[in-house]
Enzyme design. Structure first.
Site, PDB file in Angstrom:
ATOM      1  N   HIS A  37       0.778  -1.298   0.006  1.00  0.00           N
ATOM      2  CA  HIS A  37      -0.008  -0.213   0.063  1.00  0.00           C
ATOM      3  C   HIS A  37       0.847   1.168  -0.032  1.00  0.00           C
ATOM      4  O   HIS A  37       0.425   2.212  -0.617  1.00  0.00           O
ATOM      5  CB  HIS A  37      -0.950   0.001   1.321  1.00  0.00           C
ATOM      6  CG  HIS A  37      -1.880  -1.100   1.470  1.00  0.00           C
ATOM      7  ND1 HIS A  37      -1.843  -1.965   2.194  1.00  0.00           N
ATOM      8  CD2 HIS A  37      -3.094  -1.290   0.705  1.00  0.00           C
ATOM      9  CE1 HIS A  37      -2.760  -2.817   2.142  1.00  0.00           C
ATOM     10  NE2 HIS A  37      -3.529  -2.320   1.242  1.00  0.00           N
ATOM     11  N   GLN A  61     -18.341  -6.093  -0.842  1.00  0.00           N
ATOM     12  CA  GLN A  61     -17.734  -6.733  -1.344  1.00  0.00           C
ATOM     13  C   GLN A  61     -17.139  -8.133  -0.991  1.00  0.00           C
ATOM     14  O   GLN A  61     -16.329  -8.745  -1.304  1.00  0.00           O
ATOM     15  CB  GLN A  61     -16.241  -6.115  -2.001  1.00  0.00           C
ATOM     16  CG  GLN A  61     -15.365  -5.623  -0.845  1.00  0.00           C
ATOM     17  CD  GLN A  61     -14.199  -4.910  -1.537  1.00  0.00           C
ATOM     18  OE1 GLN A  61     -14.358  -3.781  -1.639  1.00  0.00           O
ATOM     19  NE2 GLN A  61     -13.032  -5.409  -1.781  1.00  0.00           N
ATOM     20  N   GLY A 149      -2.901  -1.778  -7.068  1.00  0.00           N
ATOM     21  CA  GLY A 149      -1.953  -2.750  -7.285  1.00  0.00           C
ATOM     22  C   GLY A 149      -2.052  -4.020  -8.264  1.00  0.00           C
ATOM     23  O   GLY A 149      -3.208  -4.249  -8.272  1.00  0.00           O
ATOM     24  N   LYS A 151      -1.234  -6.757  -7.887  1.00  0.00           N
ATOM     25  CA  LYS A 151      -1.629  -8.142  -7.055  1.00  0.00           C
ATOM     26  C   LYS A 151      -2.935  -8.528  -7.453  1.00  0.00           C
ATOM     27  O   LYS A 151      -3.245  -9.619  -7.462  1.00  0.00           O
ATOM     28  CB  LYS A 151      -1.044  -7.890  -5.754  1.00  0.00           C
ATOM     29  CG  LYS A 151      -1.465  -9.209  -4.887  1.00  0.00           C
ATOM     30  CD  LYS A 151      -1.471  -9.434  -3.680  1.00  0.00           C
ATOM     31  CE  LYS A 151      -1.934 -10.426  -3.195  1.00  0.00           C
ATOM     32  NZ  LYS A 151      -3.083 -10.280  -2.588  1.00  0.00           N
ATOM     33  N   ASP A 152      -3.908  -7.422  -7.312  1.00  0.00           N
ATOM     34  CA  ASP A 152      -5.386  -7.875  -7.639  1.00  0.00           C
ATOM     35  C   ASP A 152      -5.446  -7.449  -9.001  1.00  0.00           C
ATOM     36  O   ASP A 152      -6.170  -6.377  -9.408  1.00  0.00           O
ATOM     37  CB  ASP A 152      -6.307  -7.094  -6.699  1.00  0.00           C
ATOM     38  CG  ASP A 152      -5.897  -7.238  -5.110  1.00  0.00           C
ATOM     39  OD1 ASP A 152      -6.492  -8.195  -4.812  1.00  0.00           O
ATOM     40  OD2 ASP A 152      -5.576  -6.385  -4.612  1.00  0.00           O
ATOM     41  N   GLN A 155      -9.036  -7.382 -10.371  1.00  0.00           N
ATOM     42  CA  GLN A 155      -9.668  -5.931  -9.883  1.00  0.00           C
ATOM     43  C   GLN A 155      -9.204  -5.003 -10.601  1.00  0.00           C
ATOM     44  O   GLN A 155     -10.164  -3.931 -10.938  1.00  0.00           O
ATOM     45  CB  GLN A 155      -9.401  -5.784  -8.409  1.00  0.00           C
ATOM     46  CG  GLN A 155      -9.824  -4.457  -7.828  1.00  0.00           C
ATOM     47  CD  GLN A 155      -9.567  -4.445  -6.236  1.00  0.00           C
ATOM     48  OE1 GLN A 155     -10.401  -4.898  -5.677  1.00  0.00           O
ATOM     49  NE2 GLN A 155      -8.362  -3.617  -5.896  1.00  0.00           N
ATOM     50  N   SER A 187       0.217  -9.034   1.432  1.00  0.00           N
ATOM     51  CA  SER A 187      -1.397  -8.867   1.512  1.00  0.00           C
ATOM     52  C   SER A 187      -1.537  -8.680   3.032  1.00  0.00           C
ATOM     53  O   SER A 187      -1.060  -9.311   3.921  1.00  0.00           O
ATOM     54  CB  SER A 187      -1.614 -10.208   1.076  1.00  0.00           C
ATOM     55  OG  SER A 187      -3.148 -10.352   1.551  1.00  0.00           O
ATOM     56  N   SER A 188      -2.773  -7.966   3.391  1.00  0.00           N
ATOM     57  CA  SER A 188      -3.181  -7.933   4.618  1.00  0.00           C
ATOM     58  C   SER A 188      -3.503  -8.980   5.048  1.00  0.00           C
ATOM     59  O   SER A 188      -3.471  -9.449   6.197  1.00  0.00           O
ATOM     60  CB  SER A 188      -4.410  -7.040   4.647  1.00  0.00           C
ATOM     61  OG  SER A 188      -4.165  -5.692   4.136  1.00  0.00           O
TER      62      SER A 188
HETATM   63  O1  PAF Z   1      -8.117  -3.640  -3.125  1.00  0.00           O
HETATM   64  C1  PAF Z   1      -8.745  -3.185  -1.958  1.00  0.00           C
HETATM   65  O2  PAF Z   1      -8.365  -3.156  -1.056  1.00  0.00           O
HETATM   66  C2  PAF Z   1     -10.120  -3.188  -2.191  1.00  0.00           C
HETATM   67  O3  PAF Z   1     -10.870  -3.993  -3.146  1.00  0.00           O
HETATM   68  C3  PAF Z   1     -10.839  -1.722  -2.847  1.00  0.00           C
HETATM   69  C4  PAF Z   1     -10.160  -1.302  -4.124  1.00  0.00           C
HETATM   70  C5  PAF Z   1     -10.195  -0.511  -1.831  1.00  0.00           C
HETATM   71  C6  PAF Z   1     -12.101  -1.391  -3.048  1.00  0.00           C
HETATM   72  O4  PAF Z   1     -12.745  -1.661  -1.630  1.00  0.00           O
END
Ligand code: PAF
Length: 285
Positions: A37, A61, A149, A151-152, A155, A187-188
């Protein structure tokens, strides 16, 4: 660095930054920030004059039985990291600020195509929740650019598609995955792993590297590569969710003559679901 919780305060600070002629960069997060991050915020700070980050654990989500309630909330440590990384404003709204009328009747944004399959298949509704909250956050912050990122990977593809399809004047920047020294993608959710699982976890990335090496050596029997890679995941102690080879640009299943590939995987280690991906650029034929 200011922290604001309401849309009214957010808009007031951003209006001032705009009046001062500043370009706005935005990094949406769910908090529990790690070096990955931090690198997103640093990228935003290099490219924009005024950096806004958000921390919002978006209920829309998360599926039933997922980790919404246990998702780590670490605001004070996050604020310190954001400040050090060059963030100017943190937006940290409550759920009622983002969804004042509840989530049942909330207008949803769905992105067909790139949302389907991969994590979209394993986590029904997940990308609709992401696309909806990111659209709302974009409309709240109205940034010039936003950083996500790689990584996703799926997304990022969903967000690129929604910005293009809905004609949002926002530049989307993908930032490379940050890894621990042993290769594990930051990753968290790594915090959920026991010490023993943490030792096993880097095998996920090593498995992607093995597939990439075979592709570089000319292997094109994707189904066999995938079967073998998932067998290795099982041997290492993972319960595989998916492992796929896709076109890196379209996210469609890879064809034998595709040159820009991405190998994507998700697998469970105990109750923790980890994801990772690796881009593979093949030489032109
Ligand atoms: O990647 C994330 O942390 C989340 O999916 C995001 C993009 C902040 C949307 O809630």
């Amino acid at each position: 660095m200011n922290t604001v919780k309401t849309l009214r305060e957010l808009r007031a600070v951003i209006a001032q930054a705009r009046a001062d002629g500043k370009q706005i960069g935005f990094v949406p997060t769910m908090g529990n920030l790690h070096a990955g991050h931090v690198s997103l915020v640093e990228t935003a700070a290099q490219r924009a004059d005024f950096v806004v980050a958000s921390i919002f654990v978006n209920p829309l989500q998360f599926g039933a039985g997922e980790d919404l309630d246990t998702y780590p909330r670490t605001l004070l440590a996050d604020q310190e990291k954001l400040l050090a990384a060059g963030c100017h404003l943190l937006f940290h709204p409550d759920v009622t600020e983002v969804y004042p009328h509840g989530m049942g009747d909330q207008t949803r944004v769905s992105v067909p195509g790139v949302s389907e399959g991969l994590c979209g298949a394993s986590r029904p509704g997940h990308f609709e929740g992401v696309a909806t909250v990111v659209t709302k956050l974009f409309n709240m912050v109205q940034p010039d650019l936003a950083v996500f990122g790689e990584k996703d990977y799926q997304q990022l593809a969903v967000i690129r598609a929604l910005v293009q399809d809905l004609n949002m004047p926002i530049q989307i920047i993908g930032a490379p995955t940050r890894r621990a020294d042993d290769g594990l993608a930051l990753s968290s959710r790594n915090g959920y792993l026991s010490a023993e699982q943490r030792n096993v976890a880097p095998a996920l990335y090593r498995g992607l590297q093995a597939v990439a090496e075979q592709l570089q050596r000319g292997a094109r029997d994707y189904a066999r590569l995938i079967d073998e890679a998932q067998a290795r995941q099982r041997e290492a102690g993972f319960a595989p969710d998916y492992l796929e080879i896709r076109n890196a640009l379209t996210l469609r299943p890879a064809q034998v003559d595709d040159r820009h590939l991405v190998v994507l995987t998700a697998a469970h280690l105990g109750s923790t679901r980890l994801i990772d991906n690796l881009l593979v650029e093949l030489p032109a034929q």
